[in-house]
Scaffold this motif. Structure first.
Motif, short mmCIF file in Angstrom:
data_model
loop_
_atom_site.label_atom_id
_atom_site.label_comp_id
_atom_site.label_asym_id
_atom_site.label_seq_id
_atom_site.Cartn_x
_atom_site.Cartn_y
_atom_site.Cartn_z
N UNK A 286 77.18 11.14 21.82
CA UNK A 286 77.23 12.23 21.01
C UNK A 286 75.60 12.75 20.68
N UNK A 287 74.61 11.71 20.82
CA UNK A 287 73.49 11.91 20.62
C UNK A 287 72.80 12.52 21.88
N UNK A 288 73.11 12.09 23.20
CA UNK A 288 72.70 12.44 24.11
C UNK A 288 73.23 13.46 25.08
N UNK A 289 74.59 13.61 24.62
CA UNK A 289 75.36 14.77 25.48
C UNK A 289 75.42 16.16 24.78
N UNK A 290 75.44 17.01 25.79
CA UNK A 290 75.62 18.47 25.07
C UNK A 290 77.00 18.90 24.88
N UNK A 291 77.49 18.26 23.72
CA UNK A 291 79.04 18.54 23.41
C UNK A 291 79.10 19.76 22.42
N UNK A 292 80.28 20.37 22.89
CA UNK A 292 80.66 21.58 21.99
C UNK A 292 81.51 20.95 20.67
N UNK A 293 82.25 19.80 20.75
CA UNK A 293 83.08 19.29 19.75
C UNK A 293 83.11 17.78 19.96
N UNK A 294 83.60 17.23 18.71
CA UNK A 294 83.70 15.76 18.81
C UNK A 294 85.10 15.43 18.01
N UNK A 295 85.89 14.78 18.87
CA UNK A 295 87.22 13.95 18.09
C UNK A 295 86.85 12.73 17.86
N UNK A 296 86.59 12.25 16.60
CA UNK A 296 86.21 10.91 16.20
C UNK A 296 87.21 10.17 15.41
N UNK A 297 87.63 9.12 15.97
CA UNK A 297 88.66 8.06 15.33
C UNK A 297 87.67 7.43 14.25
N UNK A 298 88.28 7.00 12.97
CA UNK A 298 87.40 6.26 12.09
C UNK A 298 87.44 5.03 12.26
N UNK A 299 88.63 4.24 12.53
CA UNK A 299 88.59 2.75 12.83
C UNK A 299 88.19 2.58 14.24
N UNK A 300 87.03 2.28 14.23
CA UNK A 300 86.31 2.02 15.57
C UNK A 300 85.56 0.64 15.64
#
Length: 224
Positions: A40-54
């Protein structure tokens, strides 16, 4: 549109990737918090789908670190945790949306498209007006590093005014957003503004919370 899916359940991650690719998205996968944060820091993403329990780093901390670094990529949190406080924690840390498992795939895609339309505007997780700081997630306020103790209503009033700093907010607008009603006596706003001034301004020799005669109240964006 590029989507980063951070999900440790590999079957679910692969299913999400296939489904989103069928909708025309370009999808990258990460299976733990550390990889997700790095991508997420290095990629040029338009949106992130993020699970909580990782594994490694929780989705809460991934979101918190991105926002602390002023990375405002839209984040949709996915979680099996469906408690209202879990949802509130995720949103207060800077997530833009929250969807509980199991979820409707149609709803997921619709919410992603809504986030994409909204874009990656600045949404700080800690509000600042000069040296006045308010942290919604931790329910803490400070002025110049000095903690300020507020009641829940005072906290809500300050949060509302800080989110609209430099704007004049009428008593009716404040009642609607802070008291969730327009039927309460408008004079209660004046009373609570007085309480708030005596805590965030008077002890510090400031004048951030200003009365605009005949119009309402304004909180100075520079902290007064």
């Amino acid at each position: 549109m590029r989507v980063l899916v951070v999900e440790d359940e590999r079957r679910m991650a692969a299913a999400l990737q296939r489904g989103l690719q069928a909708e025309g998205f370009a999808v990258d996968l990460a299976h733990d918090g550390r990889d997700g944060l790095h991508m997420a820091r290095t990629g040029d993403y338009d949106v992130v789908v993020l699970d909580i329990m990782l594994p490694g780093i929780s989705g809460y901390n991934v979101c918190k670190q991105l926002r602390a670094e002023e990375n405002w990529v839209p984040i949709l949190m996915l979680s099996a945790k469906d408690g209202e406080y879990d949802m509130a924690d995720g949103l207060d840390l800077g997530a833009d949306d929250y969807l509980t498992k199991p979820f409707s795939y149609v709803v997921l895609v619709a919410r992603l498209r809504a986030l994409l339309r909204r874009g990656a505007g600045r949404r700080p997780s800690v509000l600042r007006c000069g040296d006045l700081e308010l942290d919604p997630a931790r329910r803490k306020v400070s002025r110049g590093g000095t903690p300020v103790e507020l009641t829940p209503r005072e906290f809500s009033l300050l949060e509302f005014l800080m989110r609209h700093h430099d704007e004049v907010m009428s008593k009716s607008e404040i009642l609607e957003h802070v008291w969730d009603t327009c039927d309460t006596d408008p004079n209660v706003v004046e009373v609570y503004v007085g309480y708030l001034r005596r805590k965030i301004d008077v002890p510090f020799g400031r004048n951030a919370l200003q009365t605009v005669r005949g119009a309402g109240y304004r909180l100075a964006g520079d902290g007064g």
